[in-house]
Design a protein around this motif. Structure first.
Motif, PDB file in Angstrom:
ATOM      1  N   MET A  15       0.852  -1.195   0.000  1.00 14.14           N
ATOM      2  CA  MET A  15       0.000   0.000   0.000  1.00 14.14           C
ATOM      3  C   MET A  15       0.889   1.246   0.000  1.00 14.14           C
ATOM      4  SD  MET A  15      -3.175   1.307   0.232  1.00 14.14           S
ATOM      5  CE  MET A  15      -4.225   0.016   0.897  1.00 14.14           C
ATOM      6  N   LYS A  16       0.797   2.045  -1.030  1.00 15.46           N
ATOM      7  CA  LYS A  16       1.548   3.291  -1.089  1.00 15.46           C
ATOM      8  C   LYS A  16       0.849   4.331  -0.220  1.00 15.46           C
ATOM      9  CE  LYS A  16       3.276   6.741  -4.369  1.00 15.46           C
ATOM     10  NZ  LYS A  16       3.368   7.141  -5.794  1.00 15.46           N
ATOM     11  N   VAL A  17       1.616   5.101   0.544  1.00 19.61           N
ATOM     12  CA  VAL A  17       1.054   6.118   1.428  1.00 19.61           C
ATOM     13  C   VAL A  17       1.560   7.490   0.989  1.00 19.61           C
ATOM     14  CG1 VAL A  17       0.858   6.962   3.786  1.00 19.61           C
ATOM     15  CG2 VAL A  17       0.946   4.492   3.348  1.00 19.61           C
ATOM     16  N   LEU A  18       0.643   8.434   0.788  1.00 17.18           N
ATOM     17  CA  LEU A  18       0.990   9.806   0.425  1.00 17.18           C
ATOM     18  C   LEU A  18       0.869  10.704   1.647  1.00 17.18           C
ATOM     19  CD1 LEU A  18      -0.885  10.254  -2.993  1.00 17.18           C
ATOM     20  CD2 LEU A  18       1.473   9.500  -2.605  1.00 17.18           C
ATOM     21  N   VAL A  19       1.897  11.484   1.896  1.00 20.24           N
ATOM     22  CA  VAL A  19       1.831  12.446   2.998  1.00 20.24           C
ATOM     23  C   VAL A  19       0.889  13.574   2.592  1.00 20.24           C
ATOM     24  CG1 VAL A  19       4.144  11.867   3.784  1.00 20.24           C
ATOM     25  CG2 VAL A  19       3.821  13.757   2.160  1.00 20.24           C
TER      26      VAL A  19
ATOM     27  N   ALA B 106       1.066  16.851   2.398  1.00 24.42           N
ATOM     28  CA  ALA B 106       1.497  17.892   1.460  1.00 24.42           C
ATOM     29  C   ALA B 106       1.440  17.399   0.019  1.00 24.42           C
ATOM     30  CB  ALA B 106       2.921  18.340   1.814  1.00 24.42           C
ATOM     31  N   GLU B 107       1.784  16.145  -0.195  1.00 24.69           N
ATOM     32  CA  GLU B 107       1.796  15.608  -1.563  1.00 24.69           C
ATOM     33  C   GLU B 107       0.386  15.407  -2.098  1.00 24.69           C
ATOM     34  OE1 GLU B 107       3.592  11.855  -4.156  1.00 24.69           O
ATOM     35  OE2 GLU B 107       4.010  12.021  -1.997  1.00 24.69           O
ATOM     36  N   TRP B 108      -0.476  14.746  -1.310  1.00 20.88           N
ATOM     37  CA  TRP B 108      -1.792  14.463  -1.873  1.00 20.88           C
ATOM     38  C   TRP B 108      -2.653  15.715  -1.967  1.00 20.88           C
ATOM     39  CZ3 TRP B 108      -6.355  15.486   0.450  1.00 20.88           C
ATOM     40  CH2 TRP B 108      -6.461  15.460   1.848  1.00 20.88           C
ATOM     41  N   ARG B 109      -2.460  16.677  -1.055  1.00 21.90           N
ATOM     42  CA  ARG B 109      -3.236  17.918  -1.165  1.00 21.90           C
ATOM     43  C   ARG B 109      -2.819  18.717  -2.402  1.00 21.90           C
ATOM     44  NH1 ARG B 109      -6.525  18.653   3.070  1.00 21.90           N
ATOM     45  NH2 ARG B 109      -5.995  17.593   5.046  1.00 21.90           N
TER      46      ARG B 109
ATOM     47  N   LEU C   3      -3.931   7.863   2.226  1.00 23.60           N
ATOM     48  CA  LEU C   3      -3.694   9.296   2.427  1.00 23.60           C
ATOM     49  C   LEU C   3      -3.535   9.585   3.912  1.00 23.60           C
ATOM     50  CD1 LEU C   3      -6.489  10.661   0.043  1.00 23.60           C
ATOM     51  CD2 LEU C   3      -4.113  10.097  -0.537  1.00 23.60           C
ATOM     52  N   GLU C   4      -2.429  10.226   4.266  1.00 22.09           N
ATOM     53  CA  GLU C   4      -2.226  10.646   5.649  1.00 22.09           C
ATOM     54  C   GLU C   4      -2.972  11.946   5.929  1.00 22.09           C
ATOM     55  OE1 GLU C   4       1.944  10.933   6.475  1.00 22.09           O
ATOM     56  OE2 GLU C   4       2.115   8.782   6.901  1.00 22.09           O
ATOM     57  N   GLU C   5      -3.453  12.092   7.148  1.00 17.67           N
ATOM     58  CA  GLU C   5      -4.127  13.317   7.591  1.00 17.67           C
ATOM     59  C   GLU C   5      -5.258  13.697   6.631  1.00 17.67           C
ATOM     60  OE1 GLU C   5      -1.372  16.490   8.666  1.00 17.67           O
ATOM     61  OE2 GLU C   5       0.247  15.002   8.668  1.00 17.67           O
ATOM     62  N   ALA C   6      -6.088  12.723   6.316  1.00 17.91           N
ATOM     63  CA  ALA C   6      -7.162  12.936   5.340  1.00 17.91           C
ATOM     64  C   ALA C   6      -8.513  12.599   5.948  1.00 17.91           C
ATOM     65  CB  ALA C   6      -6.905  12.100   4.091  1.00 17.91           C
ATOM     66  N   GLY C   7      -8.800  13.224   7.095  1.00 12.87           N
ATOM     67  CA  GLY C   7     -10.051  12.948   7.774  1.00 12.87           C
ATOM     68  C   GLY C   7     -11.278  13.219   6.931  1.00 12.87           C
ATOM     69  N   GLU C   8     -11.185  14.182   5.999  1.00  9.75           N
ATOM     70  CA  GLU C   8     -12.338  14.513   5.163  1.00  9.75           C
ATOM     71  C   GLU C   8     -12.705  13.386   4.203  1.00  9.75           C
ATOM     72  OE1 GLU C   8      -8.943  17.128   3.390  1.00  9.75           O
ATOM     73  OE2 GLU C   8      -9.305  15.927   5.189  1.00  9.75           O
TER      74      GLU C   8
ATOM     75  N   PRO D  70      -3.863   5.215   7.809  1.00  5.50           N
ATOM     76  CA  PRO D  70      -4.326   6.289   6.932  1.00  5.50           C
ATOM     77  C   PRO D  70      -5.461   5.817   6.016  1.00  5.50           C
ATOM     78  CG  PRO D  70      -2.249   5.413   6.137  1.00  5.50           C
ATOM     79  CD  PRO D  70      -2.476   4.787   7.481  1.00  5.50           C
ATOM     80  N   VAL D  71      -6.272   6.767   5.613  1.00  2.28           N
ATOM     81  CA  VAL D  71      -7.502   6.438   4.903  1.00  2.28           C
ATOM     82  C   VAL D  71      -7.190   5.997   3.470  1.00  2.28           C
ATOM     83  CG1 VAL D  71      -7.937   8.792   4.073  1.00  2.28           C
ATOM     84  CG2 VAL D  71      -9.848   7.235   4.463  1.00  2.28           C
ATOM     85  N   ALA D  72      -7.980   5.016   3.008  1.00 10.47           N
ATOM     86  CA  ALA D  72      -7.796   4.485   1.657  1.00 10.47           C
ATOM     87  C   ALA D  72      -9.084   3.801   1.216  1.00 10.47           C
ATOM     88  CB  ALA D  72      -6.640   3.490   1.618  1.00 10.47           C
ATOM     89  N   VAL D  73      -9.225   3.594  -0.085  1.00  4.15           N
ATOM     90  CA  VAL D  73     -10.333   2.789  -0.594  1.00  4.15           C
ATOM     91  C   VAL D  73     -10.138   1.366  -0.075  1.00  4.15           C
ATOM     92  CG1 VAL D  73     -11.440   1.865  -2.660  1.00  4.15           C
ATOM     93  CG2 VAL D  73     -10.604   4.226  -2.643  1.00  4.15           C
ATOM     94  N   THR D  74     -11.196   0.803   0.477  1.00  3.35           N
ATOM     95  CA  THR D  74     -11.072  -0.485   1.145  1.00  3.35           C
ATOM     96  C   THR D  74     -11.215  -1.658   0.177  1.00  3.35           C
ATOM     97  OG1 THR D  74     -13.438  -0.686   1.632  1.00  3.35           O
ATOM     98  CG2 THR D  74     -12.072   0.534   3.229  1.00  3.35           C
TER      99      THR D  74
END
Length: 283
Positions: free
Chosen positions: A1-5, A7-10, A65-70, A81-85
């Motif tokens: 699973m790739k994780v985006l911080v 700053a990158e995903w925003r 996605l890290e820090e992606a509560g929305e 971190p949140v992701a499509v399940t």
């Protein structure tokens, strides 16, 4: 699973929104003013994907996605971190199978370039109830004469279903709602536009870059579709493709070939995404 911080995903999400806002913002402005545009509003009125949904970026299955509560409350997402399940992807197996079958059948069929956009003409054959509130370029009698003097071979059900009762028997094909894989072919403008529909139906499982690519292709195809239609759209700045003439037919076919070539890699990407998701593989 790739994780985006964050700053990158925003940054990627902002870039995606800016890309589609080129098309979304004028549509929203027209909607606020209750002004309809028969060409540029089509993708927002015919298809069910709302502007806000188009603007929302998704990384696709296999990226968290890290820090992606929305995103946590959005359809298909979960975890931290949140992701499509995986569970959501599994729930979409019937859709994935259906789209893989349709897209593969379409891709495997030779493109046909002899329709000349007559589907729009057949939708106003022998009727005063036109689909768009714009005058017919050749008038009613002239439009009917074009329909009746040409061979019509529409292969796309969602175009054919709008033919008038008098025009339906004139079509050499009789596509149905449930037999799309037996008829759809990559030269069809509507099959090209529908790549956008197939892409957004696969959201959030596929990357939004692919959805935006399909949207932009559909928007360009719609311009040709309406330039070749029987309506007089000169006041909107659209020069007609006069498909009733030999020169107009040649112009239409050349553009149609170009769109078929542009749509082929997008269709191939979507087939690959369906196969990846059916196999449960990360991106």
């Amino acid at each position: 699973m790739k994780v985006l911080v964050a700053a990158e995903w925003r940054a990627r999400a902002d870039a995606h929104a800016a890309r589609v806002d080129t098309f979304v913002e004028p549509h929203l402005a027209r909607r606020a003013e209750k002004v309809n545009h028969p060409v540029h509003d089509f993708l927002f009125t015919y298809y069910s994907h709302r502007p806000a949904q188009l603007r929302r970026w998704h990384p696709g299955f296999g990226v968290a996605l890290e820090e992606a509560g929305e995103y946590a409350s959005l359809k298909g997402y979960g975890g931290d971190p949140v992701a499509v399940t995986t569970a959501y992807v599994e729930s979409q197996r019937p859709l994935l199978t259906q789209l893989r079958t349709l897209l593969s059948a379409t891709a495997g069929r030779a493109p046909q370039f002899g329709c000349f956009g007559l589907h729009e003409w057949a939708m106003v054959h022998r009727t005063d109830d036109v689909r768009h509130d714009w005058p017919l370029r050749l008038g009613a009698a002239g439009t009917d004469a074009v329909v009746e003097s040409h061979r019509i071979g529409c292969s796309h059900f969602d175009a054919f279903r709008f033919f008038t009762p008098s025009a339906r028997p004139l079509n050499t094909l009789q596509p149905g709602r449930d037999d799309r894989p037996a008829f759809e072919q990559p030269g069809c403008l509507h099959a090209g536009m529908d790549l956008y529909k197939h892409a957004f139906r696969l959201s959030p499982m596929i990357p939004s870059d692919l959805v935006a690519d399909c949207f932009e292709l559909a928007r360009d195809i719609r311009v040709l579709d309406m330039r070749a239609a029987p309506y007089d759209l000169a006041d909107l700045g659209f020069e007609p493709v006069r498909i009733e003439t030999a020169e107009g037919k040649a112009e239409y076919v050349e553009a149609q070939r170009g769109f078929a070539e542009s749509g082929a890699p997008l269709r191939a990407q979507m087939i690959a995404e369906c196969e990846r998701l059916l196999a449960g593989q990360n991106s």
